[in-house]
Design a protein around this motif. Structure first.
Motif, PDB file in Angstrom:
ATOM      1  N   GLY A   1       0.813  -1.217   0.000  1.00  0.00           N
ATOM      2  CA  GLY A   1       0.000   0.000   0.000  1.00  0.00           C
ATOM      3  C   GLY A   1       0.843   1.262   0.000  1.00  0.00           C
ATOM      4  N   LEU A   2       1.974   1.227   0.708  1.00  0.00           N
ATOM      5  CA  LEU A   2       2.848   2.403   0.759  1.00  0.00           C
ATOM      6  C   LEU A   2       3.518   2.651  -0.577  1.00  0.00           C
ATOM      7  CD1 LEU A   2       4.460   4.609   2.342  1.00  0.00           C
ATOM      8  CD2 LEU A   2       6.124   2.815   2.863  1.00  0.00           C
ATOM      9  N   THR A   3       4.045   1.606  -1.201  1.00  0.00           N
ATOM     10  CA  THR A   3       4.815   1.762  -2.437  1.00  0.00           C
ATOM     11  C   THR A   3       3.946   1.761  -3.690  1.00  0.00           C
ATOM     12  OG1 THR A   3       5.164  -0.631  -2.576  1.00  0.00           O
ATOM     13  CG2 THR A   3       6.806   0.660  -1.369  1.00  0.00           C
ATOM     14  N   GLY A   4       2.735   1.210  -3.586  1.00  0.00           N
ATOM     15  CA  GLY A   4       1.892   1.109  -4.765  1.00  0.00           C
ATOM     16  C   GLY A   4       2.321   0.018  -5.720  1.00  0.00           C
ATOM     17  N   VAL A   5       3.113  -0.943  -5.242  1.00  0.00           N
ATOM     18  CA  VAL A   5       3.635  -2.014  -6.083  1.00  0.00           C
ATOM     19  C   VAL A   5       3.165  -3.352  -5.533  1.00  0.00           C
ATOM     20  CG1 VAL A   5       5.711  -3.119  -6.969  1.00  0.00           C
ATOM     21  CG2 VAL A   5       5.654  -0.653  -6.669  1.00  0.00           C
ATOM     22  N   ARG A   6       2.677  -4.217  -6.401  1.00  0.00           N
ATOM     23  CA  ARG A   6       2.240  -5.543  -5.975  1.00  0.00           C
ATOM     24  C   ARG A   6       3.429  -6.338  -5.429  1.00  0.00           C
ATOM     25  NH1 ARG A   6       1.423  -8.729  -9.614  1.00  0.00           N
ATOM     26  NH2 ARG A   6       2.039  -7.525 -11.445  1.00  0.00           N
ATOM     27  N   ALA A   7       3.165  -7.132  -4.402  1.00  0.00           N
ATOM     28  CA  ALA A   7       4.233  -7.936  -3.802  1.00  0.00           C
ATOM     29  C   ALA A   7       4.825  -8.908  -4.815  1.00  0.00           C
ATOM     30  CB  ALA A   7       3.704  -8.688  -2.585  1.00  0.00           C
ATOM     31  N   GLY A   8       3.984  -9.502  -5.662  1.00  0.00           N
ATOM     32  CA  GLY A   8       4.489 -10.439  -6.659  1.00  0.00           C
ATOM     33  C   GLY A   8       5.393  -9.779  -7.674  1.00  0.00           C
ATOM     34  N   TYR A   9       5.098  -8.519  -8.017  1.00  0.00           N
ATOM     35  CA  TYR A   9       5.948  -7.806  -8.966  1.00  0.00           C
ATOM     36  C   TYR A   9       7.244  -7.366  -8.311  1.00  0.00           C
ATOM     37  CZ  TYR A   9       7.390  -4.498 -12.572  1.00  0.00           C
ATOM     38  OH  TYR A   9       8.106  -3.830 -13.538  1.00  0.00           O
ATOM     39  N   ALA A  10       7.182  -6.960  -7.057  1.00  0.00           N
ATOM     40  CA  ALA A  10       8.380  -6.469  -6.376  1.00  0.00           C
ATOM     41  C   ALA A  10       9.348  -7.587  -6.034  1.00  0.00           C
ATOM     42  CB  ALA A  10       7.984  -5.723  -5.099  1.00  0.00           C
ATOM     43  N   THR A  11       8.835  -8.804  -5.796  1.00  0.00           N
ATOM     44  CA  THR A  11       9.703  -9.922  -5.425  1.00  0.00           C
ATOM     45  C   THR A  11      10.709 -10.199  -6.534  1.00  0.00           C
ATOM     46  OG1 THR A  11       7.938 -10.894  -4.096  1.00  0.00           O
ATOM     47  CG2 THR A  11       9.749 -12.333  -4.754  1.00  0.00           C
ATOM     48  N   GLY A  12      11.958 -10.277  -6.145  1.00  0.00           N
ATOM     49  CA  GLY A  12      13.026 -10.515  -7.110  1.00  0.00           C
ATOM     50  C   GLY A  12      13.608  -9.250  -7.708  1.00  0.00           C
ATOM     51  N   ARG A  13      13.044  -8.092  -7.344  1.00  0.00           N
ATOM     52  CA  ARG A  13      13.568  -6.821  -7.833  1.00  0.00           C
ATOM     53  C   ARG A  13      14.118  -6.015  -6.657  1.00  0.00           C
ATOM     54  NH1 ARG A  13       9.364  -8.067 -11.312  1.00  0.00           N
ATOM     55  NH2 ARG A  13       9.785  -7.638 -13.506  1.00  0.00           N
ATOM     56  N   PRO A  14      15.111  -5.159  -6.877  1.00  0.00           N
ATOM     57  CA  PRO A  14      15.710  -4.409  -5.764  1.00  0.00           C
ATOM     58  C   PRO A  14      14.747  -3.399  -5.177  1.00  0.00           C
ATOM     59  CG  PRO A  14      16.656  -3.704  -7.852  1.00  0.00           C
ATOM     60  CD  PRO A  14      15.805  -4.892  -8.155  1.00  0.00           C
ATOM     61  N   LEU A  15      14.648  -3.395  -3.867  1.00  0.00           N
ATOM     62  CA  LEU A  15      13.828  -2.412  -3.179  1.00  0.00           C
ATOM     63  C   LEU A  15      14.385  -1.008  -3.390  1.00  0.00           C
ATOM     64  CD1 LEU A  15      11.429  -1.959  -1.228  1.00  0.00           C
ATOM     65  CD2 LEU A  15      13.027  -2.255   0.658  1.00  0.00           C
ATOM     66  N   ALA A  16      15.705  -0.902  -3.572  1.00  0.00           N
ATOM     67  CA  ALA A  16      16.315   0.410  -3.790  1.00  0.00           C
ATOM     68  C   ALA A  16      15.768   1.097  -5.032  1.00  0.00           C
ATOM     69  CB  ALA A  16      17.836   0.271  -3.902  1.00  0.00           C
ATOM     70  N   ALA A  17      15.269   0.319  -6.008  1.00  0.00           N
ATOM     71  CA  ALA A  17      14.726   0.914  -7.230  1.00  0.00           C
ATOM     72  C   ALA A  17      13.457   1.714  -6.967  1.00  0.00           C
ATOM     73  CB  ALA A  17      14.450  -0.164  -8.276  1.00  0.00           C
TER      74      ALA A  17
ATOM     75  N   GLY B   1      25.315  -4.627  12.784  1.00  0.00           N
ATOM     76  CA  GLY B   1      24.324  -3.987  13.637  1.00  0.00           C
ATOM     77  C   GLY B   1      23.195  -3.331  12.880  1.00  0.00           C
ATOM     78  N   ASP B   2      22.174  -2.899  13.636  1.00  0.00           N
ATOM     79  CA  ASP B   2      21.017  -2.244  13.048  1.00  0.00           C
ATOM     80  C   ASP B   2      21.396  -0.871  12.496  1.00  0.00           C
ATOM     81  OD1 ASP B   2      19.819  -4.464  14.033  1.00  0.00           O
ATOM     82  OD2 ASP B   2      18.778  -3.461  15.679  1.00  0.00           O
ATOM     83  N   ARG B   3      20.642  -0.434  11.499  1.00  0.00           N
ATOM     84  CA  ARG B   3      20.866   0.881  10.898  1.00  0.00           C
ATOM     85  C   ARG B   3      19.529   1.568  10.648  1.00  0.00           C
ATOM     86  NH1 ARG B   3      26.235   0.994   8.826  1.00  0.00           N
ATOM     87  NH2 ARG B   3      27.359  -0.506  10.111  1.00  0.00           N
ATOM     88  N   SER B   4      19.566   2.899  10.592  1.00  0.00           N
ATOM     89  CA  SER B   4      18.390   3.690  10.225  1.00  0.00           C
ATOM     90  C   SER B   4      18.842   4.830   9.332  1.00  0.00           C
ATOM     91  CB  SER B   4      17.677   4.249  11.465  1.00  0.00           C
ATOM     92  OG  SER B   4      17.116   3.217  12.239  1.00  0.00           O
ATOM     93  N   LEU B   5      18.013   5.163   8.353  1.00  0.00           N
ATOM     94  CA  LEU B   5      18.310   6.300   7.488  1.00  0.00           C
ATOM     95  C   LEU B   5      17.013   6.835   6.910  1.00  0.00           C
ATOM     96  CD1 LEU B   5      19.686   5.125   4.040  1.00  0.00           C
ATOM     97  CD2 LEU B   5      18.700   3.542   5.691  1.00  0.00           C
ATOM     98  N   THR B   6      17.057   8.079   6.502  1.00  0.00           N
ATOM     99  CA  THR B   6      15.892   8.740   5.911  1.00  0.00           C
ATOM    100  C   THR B   6      15.937   8.564   4.400  1.00  0.00           C
ATOM    101  OG1 THR B   6      15.843  10.375   7.682  1.00  0.00           O
ATOM    102  CG2 THR B   6      14.651  10.904   5.667  1.00  0.00           C
ATOM    103  N   VAL B   7      14.818   8.133   3.810  1.00  0.00           N
ATOM    104  CA  VAL B   7      14.737   7.907   2.376  1.00  0.00           C
ATOM    105  C   VAL B   7      13.450   8.537   1.844  1.00  0.00           C
ATOM    106  CG1 VAL B   7      16.097   5.775   2.451  1.00  0.00           C
ATOM    107  CG2 VAL B   7      13.609   5.669   2.710  1.00  0.00           C
ATOM    108  N   HIS B   8      13.352   8.571   0.525  1.00  0.00           N
ATOM    109  CA  HIS B   8      12.164   9.105  -0.151  1.00  0.00           C
ATOM    110  C   HIS B   8      11.772   8.133  -1.264  1.00  0.00           C
ATOM    111  CE1 HIS B   8      14.407  12.505   1.539  1.00  0.00           C
ATOM    112  NE2 HIS B   8      13.238  13.117   1.671  1.00  0.00           N
ATOM    113  N   LEU B   9      10.490   7.869  -1.387  1.00  0.00           N
ATOM    114  CA  LEU B   9      10.011   7.031  -2.474  1.00  0.00           C
ATOM    115  C   LEU B   9      10.055   7.813  -3.779  1.00  0.00           C
ATOM    116  CD1 LEU B   9       6.899   5.271  -0.899  1.00  0.00           C
ATOM    117  CD2 LEU B   9       9.103   4.219  -1.468  1.00  0.00           C
ATOM    118  N   GLN B  10      10.378   7.104  -4.859  1.00  0.00           N
ATOM    119  CA  GLN B  10      10.417   7.759  -6.160  1.00  0.00           C
ATOM    120  C   GLN B  10       9.050   8.300  -6.560  1.00  0.00           C
ATOM    121  OE1 GLN B  10      12.343   5.405  -9.194  1.00  0.00           O
ATOM    122  NE2 GLN B  10      11.207   6.405 -10.806  1.00  0.00           N
ATOM    123  N   GLN B  11       7.987   7.608  -6.156  1.00  0.00           N
ATOM    124  CA  GLN B  11       6.636   8.039  -6.501  1.00  0.00           C
ATOM    125  C   GLN B  11       6.186   9.234  -5.650  1.00  0.00           C
ATOM    126  OE1 GLN B  11       5.129   6.859  -9.139  1.00  0.00           O
ATOM    127  NE2 GLN B  11       4.389   4.801  -8.829  1.00  0.00           N
TER     128      GLN B  11
END
Length: 403
Positions: free
Chosen positions: A107-123, A145-155
């Motif tokens: 719901g957040l990315t607007g991408v179906r799970a089946g389509y996203a599987t096998g593709r880089p999340l970074a895209a 160790g754990d990490r956190s960073l601020t990102v922005h969706l391309q959409q």
């Protein structure tokens, strides 16, 4: 190790030893007696040990309290919890390739799970965030160790997201995975499911997103209409019709290559006229051997699409006669390389052979291809492949058959 695994290991050892005994038939006759003793020992091992253990495992199989069944039930429960988490969560590998994505993340990315599987999340992220996200994911997978960073969706580049990464070792996986949890940069509240209205206020429609969705629907309609107008049996005409629909309204450059079980053949190049050198570049691409384009060859062999923004490998579409990369000369900012495949004719619905490859370039300041547009292009590629596979029907003298 479970009882079943232990029994399987012993059975595998027995099969290996029997194989060694079979090869012993080539030994001299005076050594056959020792081989016979070994064979009798193995048969006794089966009768006294393996068979009783098999009966024991068979009797315990329907028991709901058996360890194997409990483990399966726990895995099913964990999968259900993962999918129902109210926060967007994705499981990726060290290269950010998606292994699993829950409902909130789709719901957040607007991408179906089946389509996203096998593709880089970074895209899915803005180009400026991808390198840092990949670097942090690799560090987490290495056990730093754990990490956190601020990102922005391309959409949705205007929205800040806090991505938290933590290592996770999935069962039966040789390498650790990375669990990614997204939170809004403004608050840590849960994301509502798609279409839900936040409590206490009315959801405001995104006009730009609605406009892009309408444009994509119009494009799919135009593609379907054009493909249905092509005479059956004319593969190059169907490929050319698909390329012309995409040119201009969807991509600045469209390059079409035919496959259909034969050597790759460049059939059409539709270029941009944004710069004086574009016409010369179009002639270069028209005379280019598709085998010199790694992106095209990979799509033709593996049947997998490629979506790249600011391509890192500038040699992905080969070089011109002067040795300059085509992607640099055309000022390509994003590309889609899509194989034209359709479901096979068997009952299993397997993918049929690749009929052709369409490569789309966007150049200059034009908005980069999004994952949603990649999904739409994947749909249209199947339609084009079906049109290319339509056999030419028998010609009728006129009139209609009454049956």
């Amino acid at each position: 190790m479970t009882q079943t695994d232990d029994f399987g290991a012993e059975l595998a050892d027995f099969v290996r030893r029997v194989g060694e005994l079979r090869t012993a038939r080539a030994l001299p006759p005076d050594e056959h007696l020792a081989v016979l003793d070994a064979a009798l020992f193995e048969l006794r091992h089966v009768a006294d040990t393996l068979w009783p253990r098999y009966e024991q495992l068979k009797a315990a199989a329907p028991n709901a309290s058996s360890p194997d069944r409990q483990e399966r039930q726990e895995r099913q429960l964990l999968k259900a919890l993962f999918q129902r988490l109210p926060m967007p969560v994705a499981l990726v590998d060290r290269d950010t390739v998606v292994q699993r994505m829950n409902f909130a993340a789709t719901g957040l990315t607007g991408v179906r799970a089946g389509y996203a599987t096998g593709r880089p999340l970074a895209a899915l992220l803005s180009p400026g965030d991808r390198a840092a996200f990949r670097s942090q994911a690799a560090a987490v997978a290495r056990g730093e160790g754990d990490r956190s960073l601020t990102v922005h969706l391309q959409q949705r580049p205007e929205e800040r997201l806090l991505a938290t990464l933590t290592p996770l070792r999935p069962p039966d996986e040789p390498h650790p995975a990375v669990l990614v949890v997204f939170q809004s940069g403004a608050s840590t509240g849960a994301y509502p499911p798609p279409g839900a209205v936040a409590a206490g206020r009315r959801a405001v429609p995104d006009l730009s997103e609605t406009t892009r969705h309408t444009e994509l629907l119009d494009l799919v309609d135009a593609m379907t209409t054009e493909l249905l107008s092509v005479a059956p049996g004319d593969q190059e005409a169907a490929l050319g019709a698909a390329a012309r629909i995409l040119h201009g309204r969807f991509a600045d450059w469209v390059v079409a290559d035919a496959v259909a079980g034969k050597p790759l053949k460049r059939t059409l190049v539709l270029g941009s006229d944004a710069s004086p050198g574009d016409e010369a570049l179009a002639q270069v691409l028209a005379g280019q051997d598709p085998a010199d384009c790694p992106l095209v060859m990979e799509a033709a062999r593996g049947g997998s699409a490629s979506l790249q923004v600011r391509p890192e490998d500038t040699d992905g579409f080969g070089r011109d006669p002067a040795g300059d990369p085509v992607l640099v000369r055309a000022d390509v900012t994003s590309l889609l390389c899509v194989p034209l495949t359709a479901p096979g004719v068997d009952a299993a619905g397997t993918t049929g052979p690749v009929q052709g490859v369409l490569t789309l370039f966007r150049t200059g300041a034009r908005r980069a291809f999004s994952m949603a547009e990649g999904q739409v292009m994947d749909l249209m590629s199947r339609h084009a492949a079906l049109a290319m596979r339509r056999p030419a029907g028998p010609r009728r003298a006129g009139g209609y058959s009454s049956g």
